[in-house]
Scaffold this motif. Sequence first.
Motif, PDB file in Angstrom:
ATOM      1  N   ARG A   4      14.424  -0.850  -0.442  1.00 55.05           N
ATOM      2  CA  ARG A   4      13.132  -0.228  -0.695  1.00 55.05           C
ATOM      3  C   ARG A   4      13.039   0.420  -2.065  1.00 55.05           C
ATOM      4  N   THR A   5      14.150   0.507  -2.746  1.00 58.05           N
ATOM      5  CA  THR A   5      14.114   1.072  -4.106  1.00 58.05           C
ATOM      6  C   THR A   5      13.775   0.017  -5.147  1.00 58.05           C
ATOM      7  N   ASN A   6      13.790  -1.265  -4.735  1.00 59.74           N
ATOM      8  CA  ASN A   6      13.495  -2.379  -5.644  1.00 59.74           C
ATOM      9  C   ASN A   6      11.987  -2.636  -5.616  1.00 59.74           C
ATOM     10  N   THR A   7      11.272  -2.018  -6.524  1.00 57.72           N
ATOM     11  CA  THR A   7       9.805  -2.114  -6.520  1.00 57.72           C
ATOM     12  C   THR A   7       9.318  -3.544  -6.715  1.00 57.72           C
ATOM     13  N   ALA A   8       9.970  -4.287  -7.584  1.00 58.55           N
ATOM     14  CA  ALA A   8       9.546  -5.671  -7.842  1.00 58.55           C
ATOM     15  C   ALA A   8       9.671  -6.521  -6.586  1.00 58.55           C
ATOM     16  N   PHE A   9      10.813  -6.368  -5.876  1.00 57.51           N
ATOM     17  CA  PHE A   9      11.000  -7.167  -4.657  1.00 57.51           C
ATOM     18  C   PHE A   9      10.035  -6.716  -3.559  1.00 57.51           C
ATOM     19  N   MET A  10       9.828  -5.407  -3.426  1.00 60.26           N
ATOM     20  CA  MET A  10       8.917  -4.916  -2.402  1.00 60.26           C
ATOM     21  C   MET A  10       7.489  -5.417  -2.657  1.00 60.26           C
ATOM     22  N   THR A  11       7.142  -5.561  -3.933  1.00 59.05           N
ATOM     23  CA  THR A  11       5.813  -6.106  -4.260  1.00 59.05           C
ATOM     24  C   THR A  11       5.723  -7.581  -3.872  1.00 59.05           C
ATOM     25  N   GLN A  12       6.762  -8.352  -4.215  1.00 55.83           N
ATOM     26  CA  GLN A  12       6.789  -9.768  -3.848  1.00 55.83           C
ATOM     27  C   GLN A  12       6.780  -9.925  -2.327  1.00 55.83           C
ATOM     28  N   ARG A  13       7.551  -9.095  -1.651  1.00 60.91           N
ATOM     29  CA  ARG A  13       7.611  -9.129  -0.184  1.00 60.91           C
ATOM     30  C   ARG A  13       6.235  -8.836   0.411  1.00 60.91           C
ATOM     31  N   ALA A  14       5.515  -7.884  -0.171  1.00 63.67           N
ATOM     32  CA  ALA A  14       4.185  -7.530   0.326  1.00 63.67           C
ATOM     33  C   ALA A  14       3.233  -8.732   0.257  1.00 63.67           C
ATOM     34  N   TRP A  15       3.273  -9.438  -0.891  1.00 65.86           N
ATOM     35  CA  TRP A  15       2.413 -10.617  -1.021  1.00 65.86           C
ATOM     36  C   TRP A  15       2.764 -11.676   0.023  1.00 65.86           C
ATOM     37  N   TRP A  16       4.041 -11.898   0.267  1.00 62.00           N
ATOM     38  CA  TRP A  16       4.474 -12.878   1.262  1.00 62.00           C
ATOM     39  C   TRP A  16       3.971 -12.504   2.662  1.00 62.00           C
ATOM     40  N   LEU A  17       4.156 -11.262   3.036  1.00 60.29           N
ATOM     41  CA  LEU A  17       3.768 -10.847   4.390  1.00 60.29           C
ATOM     42  C   LEU A  17       2.251 -10.914   4.591  1.00 60.29           C
TER      43      LEU A  17
ATOM     44  N   ARG B 213       1.487  -2.009   7.806  1.00 62.11           N
ATOM     45  CA  ARG B 213       2.579  -1.051   8.043  1.00 62.11           C
ATOM     46  C   ARG B 213       3.892  -1.601   7.536  1.00 62.11           C
ATOM     47  N   LEU B 214       4.135  -2.901   7.790  1.00 62.44           N
ATOM     48  CA  LEU B 214       5.396  -3.522   7.367  1.00 62.44           C
ATOM     49  C   LEU B 214       5.486  -3.640   5.843  1.00 62.44           C
ATOM     50  N   VAL B 215       4.348  -3.762   5.181  1.00 62.52           N
ATOM     51  CA  VAL B 215       4.326  -3.940   3.722  1.00 62.52           C
ATOM     52  C   VAL B 215       4.896  -2.725   2.991  1.00 62.52           C
ATOM     53  N   ARG B 216       4.717  -1.521   3.558  1.00 58.58           N
ATOM     54  CA  ARG B 216       5.160  -0.284   2.890  1.00 58.58           C
ATOM     55  C   ARG B 216       4.473  -0.157   1.515  1.00 58.58           C
ATOM     56  N   LEU B 217       3.168   0.080   1.557  1.00 56.17           N
ATOM     57  CA  LEU B 217       2.388   0.122   0.314  1.00 56.17           C
ATOM     58  C   LEU B 217       2.932   1.131  -0.696  1.00 56.17           C
ATOM     59  N   VAL B 218       3.525   2.225  -0.209  1.00 52.47           N
ATOM     60  CA  VAL B 218       4.019   3.229  -1.155  1.00 52.47           C
ATOM     61  C   VAL B 218       5.192   2.707  -1.975  1.00 52.47           C
ATOM     62  N   ARG B 219       5.836   1.603  -1.495  1.00 52.98           N
ATOM     63  CA  ARG B 219       6.953   1.023  -2.233  1.00 52.98           C
ATOM     64  C   ARG B 219       6.530  -0.126  -3.141  1.00 52.98           C
ATOM     65  N   VAL B 220       5.259  -0.504  -3.038  1.00 56.27           N
ATOM     66  CA  VAL B 220       4.727  -1.600  -3.861  1.00 56.27           C
ATOM     67  C   VAL B 220       4.361  -1.037  -5.232  1.00 56.27           C
ATOM     68  N   ALA B 221       4.469  -1.875  -6.246  1.00 55.37           N
ATOM     69  CA  ALA B 221       4.104  -1.463  -7.599  1.00 55.37           C
ATOM     70  C   ALA B 221       2.689  -0.899  -7.606  1.00 55.37           C
ATOM     71  N   PRO B 222       2.468   0.243  -8.224  1.00 56.37           N
ATOM     72  CA  PRO B 222       1.145   0.877  -8.218  1.00 56.37           C
ATOM     73  C   PRO B 222       0.012  -0.047  -8.631  1.00 56.37           C
ATOM     74  N   ALA B 223       0.263  -0.906  -9.599  1.00 50.52           N
ATOM     75  CA  ALA B 223      -0.799  -1.803 -10.084  1.00 50.52           C
ATOM     76  C   ALA B 223      -1.196  -2.842  -9.040  1.00 50.52           C
ATOM     77  N   ALA B 224      -0.294  -3.136  -8.092  1.00 48.48           N
ATOM     78  CA  ALA B 224      -0.560  -4.189  -7.101  1.00 48.48           C
ATOM     79  C   ALA B 224      -1.062  -3.643  -5.773  1.00 48.48           C
ATOM     80  N   ARG B 225      -0.951  -2.333  -5.574  1.00 47.04           N
ATOM     81  CA  ARG B 225      -1.295  -1.778  -4.267  1.00 47.04           C
ATOM     82  C   ARG B 225      -2.734  -2.072  -3.847  1.00 47.04           C
TER      83      ARG B 225
END
Length: 451
Positions: free
Chosen positions: A10-23, A105-117
Amino acid sequence: MTSVLRDPDRTNTAFMTQRAWWLVGLNLLVPGAAQVLAGNRRLGRFGLGSTLVLWVLVVVGIALSVFARGLLLDIATNTWVLGGAVVLLLFYAVLWIVLTLDTLRLVRLVRVAPAARAFVAGLSVVALAAVSGTAAYGAVSAGAGIDLLDTVFAQGPSQPPIDGRYNILLLGGDAGPDRQGMRPDSISVASVDAETGQVTLIGIPRNLEQVPFVEGSPMYEVLPDGYTCGSKCIIDYLYTYGELDWAYLYPDAAEHNSSPGIEAMRDAVQGVLGITIPYYVLIDMQGFSDLIDAMGGIDITVDARVPFGANENPDGSPRTEPDGWFEVGEHHMDGPTALTYTRTRYATSDYERMQRQRQVQEAILQQFTPGTVLTHFVDIAAAGKEVVRTDIPKQMLSYFVQLAGKSKSQPVVSYDLTPPEVDPASPNFDEIRAKVHELLWPPDATEAPAG
């Protein structure tokens, strides 16, 4: 991959952003997949199973529309099936709301890059509106369809054609605010060839006199010599008098989705034309306004200038000028404008008025496209149940829809009982019946008895 999606860094913002788009993308394309990969597997499997069932139903529906359209129409006009569709669509609307909110909920928006939220959240909202909103609208539409079928159409078994044709009495009832009760000013019969779909329209003027009734009918027993008292006894009045004076002759009319006035009119038209008319359709011309507005208006071509307005002033004196004119050319008319066009009597004859009424009716039929129905179905259904009344059984609706499809490829034959061929004040009914028989069963075709 699954374990990474389920338990990411969850500390990897880039991966969490990519994961959010996938989900979010998976939730849109394959509802339930996001939960199987990254959340509650039990909920995900339920969502995937439900999605698979829906896909199967869609494929079956497409196959039926291509290879068995009649069966599909039978299904679509069955109120029990429509009731099941309402429940099913509401289930999917709720399920997709649950899956979308859980995906967020699974996306964890707070961990996504601010520009992509905002974009991730926005896509989720759009997906929710598109999928759940469509299902909810489908449920509302199916409910409106049930209401329309139950309100407009009758209960009863399907009936075979008579002498190869279906004859339907079309009554255009005008119950405007300036009138006492309703008068069917537009009277016609649509005779449809049961095999080819070819339509013959027979127009009957409202001022037809000396009207006979078909033998054996209740009206024939009361008036065996017909409705004969000169200009005070025209066919237009039969509806009102049937409702008020002769209602006792038709005690079972309401049970068959009819009324004494309609039955009196039917007995008269059968006597005039010499054919059997098993069905009627009553169209409230005043209600046309709501129906046309629900369709988004209709396009009418005016071939000659038409004045509109009353012929008399409130004090009874004649008017010297109309309220306005419908100019020659193309007109896109809303409901009130189309109603004025059909009802105006200023400096015009009943026969010209009949033609305008038919023009508007034909415009509605021609412009009643699948796209219009789909985008305005709820409004059209609501207006339709106020506009149309008929004793055609629900069980025959799909058959008539298919027959209407054939009719579009066939020329429409029109015949009006109007001057100079027919004198409404002194009609020759033997000649009228012979002409009608010739139109419906041409001499070069197999002879059929007038029935």
